[in-house]
Enzyme design. Structure first.
Site, PDB file in Angstrom:
ATOM      1  N   TYR A  33       7.582  32.039  17.277  1.00 57.07           N
ATOM      2  CA  TYR A  33       7.914  30.865  16.462  1.00 57.07           C
ATOM      3  C   TYR A  33       8.518  29.706  17.265  1.00 57.07           C
ATOM      4  O   TYR A  33       8.779  28.651  16.698  1.00 57.07           O
ATOM      5  CB  TYR A  33       8.866  31.282  15.328  1.00 57.07           C
ATOM      6  CG  TYR A  33       8.236  32.289  14.384  1.00 57.07           C
ATOM      7  CD1 TYR A  33       7.215  31.915  13.522  1.00 57.07           C
ATOM      8  CD2 TYR A  33       8.629  33.633  14.388  1.00 57.07           C
ATOM      9  CE1 TYR A  33       6.613  32.830  12.673  1.00 57.07           C
ATOM     10  CE2 TYR A  33       8.032  34.560  13.542  1.00 57.07           C
ATOM     11  CZ  TYR A  33       7.018  34.149  12.691  1.00 57.07           C
ATOM     12  OH  TYR A  33       6.414  35.062  11.852  1.00 57.07           O
ATOM     13  N   ASP A  39       0.854  28.764  -8.058  1.00 61.07           N
ATOM     14  CA  ASP A  39       0.797  28.190  -9.411  1.00 61.07           C
ATOM     15  C   ASP A  39       1.731  26.985  -9.535  1.00 61.07           C
ATOM     16  O   ASP A  39       1.393  26.005 -10.195  1.00 61.07           O
ATOM     17  CB  ASP A  39       1.179  29.246 -10.457  1.00 61.07           C
ATOM     18  CG  ASP A  39       0.034  30.204 -10.765  1.00 61.07           C
ATOM     19  OD1 ASP A  39      -1.108  29.937 -10.335  1.00 61.07           O
ATOM     20  OD2 ASP A  39       0.286  31.218 -11.439  1.00 61.07           O
ATOM     21  N   HIS A  48       2.239  26.343   9.288  1.00 64.51           N
ATOM     22  CA  HIS A  48       2.793  27.536   9.925  1.00 64.51           C
ATOM     23  C   HIS A  48       2.968  27.241  11.400  1.00 64.51           C
ATOM     24  O   HIS A  48       2.095  26.609  12.017  1.00 64.51           O
ATOM     25  CB  HIS A  48       1.865  28.738   9.759  1.00 64.51           C
ATOM     26  CG  HIS A  48       1.655  29.078   8.327  1.00 64.51           C
ATOM     27  ND1 HIS A  48       2.631  29.664   7.570  1.00 64.51           N
ATOM     28  CD2 HIS A  48       0.608  28.850   7.502  1.00 64.51           C
ATOM     29  CE1 HIS A  48       2.182  29.799   6.337  1.00 64.51           C
ATOM     30  NE2 HIS A  48       0.969  29.310   6.267  1.00 64.51           N
ATOM     31  N   LEU A  49       4.067  27.716  11.947  1.00 62.20           N
ATOM     32  CA  LEU A  49       4.294  27.517  13.380  1.00 62.20           C
ATOM     33  C   LEU A  49       3.288  28.315  14.195  1.00 62.20           C
ATOM     34  O   LEU A  49       2.728  27.828  15.172  1.00 62.20           O
ATOM     35  CB  LEU A  49       5.719  27.933  13.735  1.00 62.20           C
ATOM     36  CG  LEU A  49       6.785  27.064  13.074  1.00 62.20           C
ATOM     37  CD1 LEU A  49       7.764  27.883  12.291  1.00 62.20           C
ATOM     38  CD2 LEU A  49       7.471  26.203  14.092  1.00 62.20           C
ATOM     39  N   ARG A  91      -1.645  38.599   7.429  1.00 60.89           N
ATOM     40  CA  ARG A  91      -1.250  37.173   7.499  1.00 60.89           C
ATOM     41  C   ARG A  91      -2.442  36.241   7.374  1.00 60.89           C
ATOM     42  O   ARG A  91      -2.293  35.022   7.358  1.00 60.89           O
ATOM     43  CB  ARG A  91      -0.517  36.881   8.822  1.00 60.89           C
ATOM     44  CG  ARG A  91       0.827  37.576   8.935  1.00 60.89           C
ATOM     45  CD  ARG A  91       1.565  37.133  10.196  1.00 60.89           C
ATOM     46  NE  ARG A  91       2.502  38.158  10.611  1.00 60.89           N
ATOM     47  CZ  ARG A  91       3.762  38.267  10.174  1.00 60.89           C
ATOM     48  NH1 ARG A  91       4.247  37.402   9.324  1.00 60.89           N
ATOM     49  NH2 ARG A  91       4.543  39.249  10.610  1.00 60.89           N
ATOM     50  N   HIS A 145       1.662  34.823   1.919  1.00 61.14           N
ATOM     51  CA  HIS A 145       0.672  35.893   1.823  1.00 61.14           C
ATOM     52  C   HIS A 145       0.787  36.706   0.540  1.00 61.14           C
ATOM     53  O   HIS A 145       0.016  37.623   0.324  1.00 61.14           O
ATOM     54  CB  HIS A 145       0.814  36.826   3.042  1.00 61.14           C
ATOM     55  CG  HIS A 145       1.064  36.090   4.325  1.00 61.14           C
ATOM     56  ND1 HIS A 145       0.172  35.182   4.840  1.00 61.14           N
ATOM     57  CD2 HIS A 145       2.136  36.082   5.175  1.00 61.14           C
ATOM     58  CE1 HIS A 145       0.664  34.668   5.967  1.00 61.14           C
ATOM     59  NE2 HIS A 145       1.858  35.190   6.183  1.00 61.14           N
ATOM     60  N   GLU A 182       0.014  22.736   3.913  1.00 63.90           N
ATOM     61  CA  GLU A 182       0.593  24.017   4.321  1.00 63.90           C
ATOM     62  C   GLU A 182       0.785  24.024   5.841  1.00 63.90           C
ATOM     63  O   GLU A 182      -0.133  23.630   6.571  1.00 63.90           O
ATOM     64  CB  GLU A 182      -0.374  25.130   3.909  1.00 63.90           C
ATOM     65  CG  GLU A 182       0.043  26.502   4.367  1.00 63.90           C
ATOM     66  CD  GLU A 182      -1.011  27.559   4.018  1.00 63.90           C
ATOM     67  OE1 GLU A 182      -2.108  27.190   3.530  1.00 63.90           O
ATOM     68  OE2 GLU A 182      -0.733  28.735   4.251  1.00 63.90           O
TER      69      GLU A 182
HETATM   70  C1  DHK Z   1       6.287  32.114   9.153  1.00 64.41           C
HETATM   71  C2  DHK Z   1       6.616  33.335   8.658  1.00 64.41           C
HETATM   72  O1  DHK Z   1       7.862  33.618   8.341  1.00 64.41           O
HETATM   73  C3  DHK Z   1       5.616  34.411   8.548  1.00 64.41           C
HETATM   74  O2  DHK Z   1       5.917  35.307   7.522  1.00 64.41           O
HETATM   75  C4  DHK Z   1       4.215  33.873   8.388  1.00 64.41           C
HETATM   76  C5  DHK Z   1       4.896  31.705   9.379  1.00 64.41           C
HETATM   77  C6  DHK Z   1       3.919  32.841   9.458  1.00 64.41           C
HETATM   78  C7  DHK Z   1       4.790  30.700  10.520  1.00 64.41           C
HETATM   79  O3  DHK Z   1       4.051  30.913  11.473  1.00 64.41           O
HETATM   80  O4  DHK Z   1       5.448  29.658  10.444  1.00 64.41           O
HETATM   81  O5  DHK Z   1       3.285  34.924   8.427  1.00 64.41           O
END
Ligand code: DHK
Length: 149
Positions: free
Chosen positions: A23, A87, A100-101, A111, A80, A98
């Site tokens: 992350y 909703d 995600h890092l 995932r 996920h 959306e």
């Molecule tokens: C962050 C999370 O906490 C994971 O549960 C996801 C997401 C991915 C991220 O990559 O920012 O699967």
């Protein structure tokens, strides 16, 4: 001024120390600061919120109606699993991106599914903290197209 809500879900308060190899080492406070600064450049007011609770995230999405013109959402693991978050996004009809890092499609199969993607304009993943800034750019382009000034 248009306003954007940057919403982060469970465990993202631990950014910086949580699995930095996945992350990154940027903290949530830094991400939020960068979002606000980038928002200012784009002419947006940016409000940031993080919660580890699904209901609180749903409440924040509901409260965004009439207040924010766009939502950037990293729902963490709720991505996920949460039909309720999907909703909520569909209900408020606010354009959402959306984020995600990590590249969720290159990770464990569980995932690869995103309920959020079904309610979002699009998904940005795999670019670390920069993904939030790319999402702001995407929303700026979308909102300019939707209502040219
Ligand atoms: C962050 C999370 O906490 C994971 O549960 C996801 C997401 C991915 C991220 O990559 O920012 O699967």
């Amino acid at each position: 001024m248009k306003s954007i809500l940057v919403l982060n879900g469970p465990n993202l308060n631990l950014l910086g120390t949580r699995q930095p190899e996945v992350y990154g080492s940027v903290t949530l406070a830094m991400v939020e600061q960068d979002c606000k600064a980038h928002g200012t450049k784009l002419g947006f007011d940016v409000e940031c919120l993080q919660s580890n609770h699904e209901g609180a995230l749903i409440d924040a999405i509901h409260a965004a109606k009439g207040k924010h013109q766009g939502i950037i959402l990293n729902a963490g693991a709720y991505t996920h699993t949460s039909i309720a978050l999907m909703d909520a996004l569909i209900s408020v009809e606010i354009p959402a991106v959306e984020v995600h890092l990590s590249n969720i499609h290159a990770r464990e199969p569980f995932r690869h599914t995103s309920y959020i993607a079904k309610a979002a304009l699009g998904q940005i993943c795999g670019f670390g903290a920069k993904g939030y800034l790319l999402a702001l750019d995407a929303l700026a382009a979308h909102l300019a197209e939707a209502a040219p000034s």
